[in-house]
Design a protein around this motif. Sequence first.
Motif, short mmCIF file in Angstrom:
data_model
loop_
_atom_site.label_atom_id
_atom_site.label_comp_id
_atom_site.label_asym_id
_atom_site.label_seq_id
_atom_site.Cartn_x
_atom_site.Cartn_y
_atom_site.Cartn_z
N ASP A 9 0.82 -1.22 0.00
CA ASP A 9 0.00 0.00 0.00
C ASP A 9 0.85 1.26 0.00
O ASP A 9 0.48 2.27 -0.61
CB ASP A 9 -0.92 0.00 1.24
N ASN A 10 1.97 1.20 0.72
CA ASN A 10 2.82 2.39 0.79
C ASN A 10 3.38 2.75 -0.59
O ASN A 10 3.48 3.93 -0.95
CB ASN A 10 3.99 2.17 1.77
N LEU A 11 3.76 1.73 -1.35
CA LEU A 11 4.28 1.98 -2.69
C LEU A 11 3.18 2.52 -3.59
O LEU A 11 3.38 3.48 -4.35
CB LEU A 11 4.88 0.70 -3.27
N GLN A 12 2.00 1.92 -3.49
CA GLN A 12 0.89 2.40 -4.33
C GLN A 12 0.59 3.87 -4.02
O GLN A 12 0.33 4.66 -4.93
CB GLN A 12 -0.35 1.54 -4.10
N LYS A 13 0.64 4.21 -2.75
CA LYS A 13 0.37 5.62 -2.37
C LYS A 13 1.44 6.54 -2.96
O LYS A 13 1.13 7.61 -3.50
CB LYS A 13 0.33 5.76 -0.85
N LEU A 14 2.69 6.09 -2.88
CA LEU A 14 3.79 6.89 -3.45
C LEU A 14 3.56 7.13 -4.94
O LEU A 14 3.69 8.26 -5.44
CB LEU A 14 5.12 6.16 -3.23
N LEU A 15 3.20 6.06 -5.64
CA LEU A 15 2.99 6.19 -7.09
C LEU A 15 1.80 7.09 -7.38
O LEU A 15 1.84 7.94 -8.29
CB LEU A 15 2.80 4.81 -7.72
N ARG A 16 0.73 6.92 -6.60
CA ARG A 16 -0.45 7.77 -6.82
C ARG A 16 -0.13 9.24 -6.55
O ARG A 16 -0.60 10.14 -7.26
CB ARG A 16 -1.62 7.29 -5.94
N ASP A 17 0.69 9.47 -5.55
CA ASP A 17 1.08 10.86 -5.24
C ASP A 17 1.92 11.46 -6.36
O ASP A 17 1.83 12.67 -6.63
CB ASP A 17 1.86 10.90 -3.92
N CYS A 18 2.73 10.63 -6.99
CA CYS A 18 3.50 11.11 -8.14
C CYS A 18 2.57 11.47 -9.29
O CYS A 18 2.76 12.49 -9.98
CB CYS A 18 4.51 10.06 -8.60
N VAL A 19 1.59 10.64 -9.51
CA VAL A 19 0.65 10.88 -10.60
C VAL A 19 -0.16 12.15 -10.34
O VAL A 19 -0.37 12.99 -11.23
CB VAL A 19 -0.30 9.67 -10.78
N SER A 20 -0.59 12.33 -9.11
CA SER A 20 -1.47 13.47 -8.78
C SER A 20 -0.70 14.78 -8.68
O SER A 20 -1.29 15.86 -8.72
CB SER A 20 -2.19 13.20 -7.46
N GLY A 21 0.61 14.68 -8.48
CA GLY A 21 1.39 15.90 -8.30
C GLY A 21 1.65 16.22 -6.84
O GLY A 21 2.33 17.21 -6.53
N ALA A 22 1.08 15.43 -5.95
CA ALA A 22 1.34 15.66 -4.52
C ALA A 22 2.84 15.53 -4.24
O ALA A 22 3.39 16.21 -3.37
CB ALA A 22 0.55 14.65 -3.68
N ILE A 23 3.48 14.64 -4.97
CA ILE A 23 4.95 14.57 -4.96
C ILE A 23 5.41 14.94 -6.36
O ILE A 23 4.94 14.37 -7.34
CB ILE A 23 5.45 13.14 -4.61
N ALA A 24 6.31 15.92 -6.44
CA ALA A 24 6.80 16.33 -7.76
C ALA A 24 7.67 15.22 -8.35
O ALA A 24 8.63 14.78 -7.72
CB ALA A 24 7.62 17.61 -7.63
#
Lengths: 320, 104
Positions: A50-65
């Motif tokens: 789940d942690n990896l999925q969240k990281l990837l989703r954050d990259c997609v959404s822009g939450a993480i540049a």
Amino acid sequence: MANLLWLQGGACSGNTMSFLNAEEPSACDLVTDFGINILWHPSLGVELGDNLQKLLRDCVSGAIALDIFVFEGTVVNAPNGTGEWNRFAGRPMKQWVKELSAAAGYTVAIGDCATWGGIPATAPNPSDSQGLQFLKRAQGGFLGAGYKSKAGLPVINVPGCPAHPDWISQIVVAVATGRGGDLALDDLQRPKTFFQSFTQTGCTRNMHFAYKVSATEFGQRKGCLFYDLGCRGPMTHSPCNRILWNRQSSKTRAGMPCMGCTEPEFPFFDLAPGTVFKTQTVMGVPKDLPKGVDKKGYIALTGAAKNAAPKWAEEDLFVV
Amino acid sequence: MHSDQEQKLREKIGRMLADGLQTQTEPFPENDTQFGQLLTQLRDIDAKDLKAKLVLSGFTNSPYGEDRMRCQECMYYLVHRKWCDLPELALPVEPDWWCRLWRI
């Protein structure tokens, strides 16, 4: 600080192994000296599930540049275009690639598989593999010919099987330090700084090439590997004899033919029996001549070179 | 092999060809598959059987064909040693000879 995410599709991890052997700069230098934050990498990342999925989703959404998206391996489309043969983090990898590429400042394809499809895309291509923006020499690939990352560049292709560690790390440093716009790319979107010259450039066997003295067995200490042993050095764009492998050598220096692995057609002739390590000829003349040389010129050059060949060219040059 | 031994063998081959040894000059191997088949046949021959080697490889003592192909321009020819460096042949030759394993 530049965020880098590295994912693997249809891959053997060869480029990851190459990257982890980088020296100038090393993978550690990227973090400590160049401020690159490696968000996740298949061999280095600590997040799972789940942690990896969240990281990837954050990259997609822009939450993480997502400043640099590096992809290794092919985009697998089988079966029937679903990509289900290569699932990652809860869904087909191809879906992550599509969304992450759209979010990335720069997208970098590392290795033949990610650039042109490489060995997996060789006929009959059972995994329905594509490169990110090419399928062999045809532009398009998975992301389409019109794709540009947020920085305005197409996919930066760093081919090779594997790519040399320094090609990878130097390109990553260039984009991470804001010099991505300085990168001149060739028609196949390869950085010209590495791929303008030929594998033959800097080859220690160039004298034998010039005088048409052929190596007839692997590892011979004399002779050029182009004439009989299938070396593609004169037709292949790479700096393998300028930026040496392990700082020591190259395939051709060690007596092994270049297989042309930085070109989209690799593996050549679809690996048909008898085509590997054997110069393909038609009526005794090589099918693939050195870049820019025609058959008539080649024959004329051969006659002149043979007549001019000095005696030492026929003897072992590299003795121990 | 010393150069004087090579010269003797070269002269011997020259005499065999001059005496009319009939060799298989055709078919010329058009591609690598055919070339490879010819090499396989050569490897099956006793390495000491000079005549069989010459016959199978189609030796001639003069340039061949419209293009006047000859050892001098062949990739396997070592100019100074006057030697065919193709491992399956490995024979002393003259620059104006030819065989169907010719490659440029």
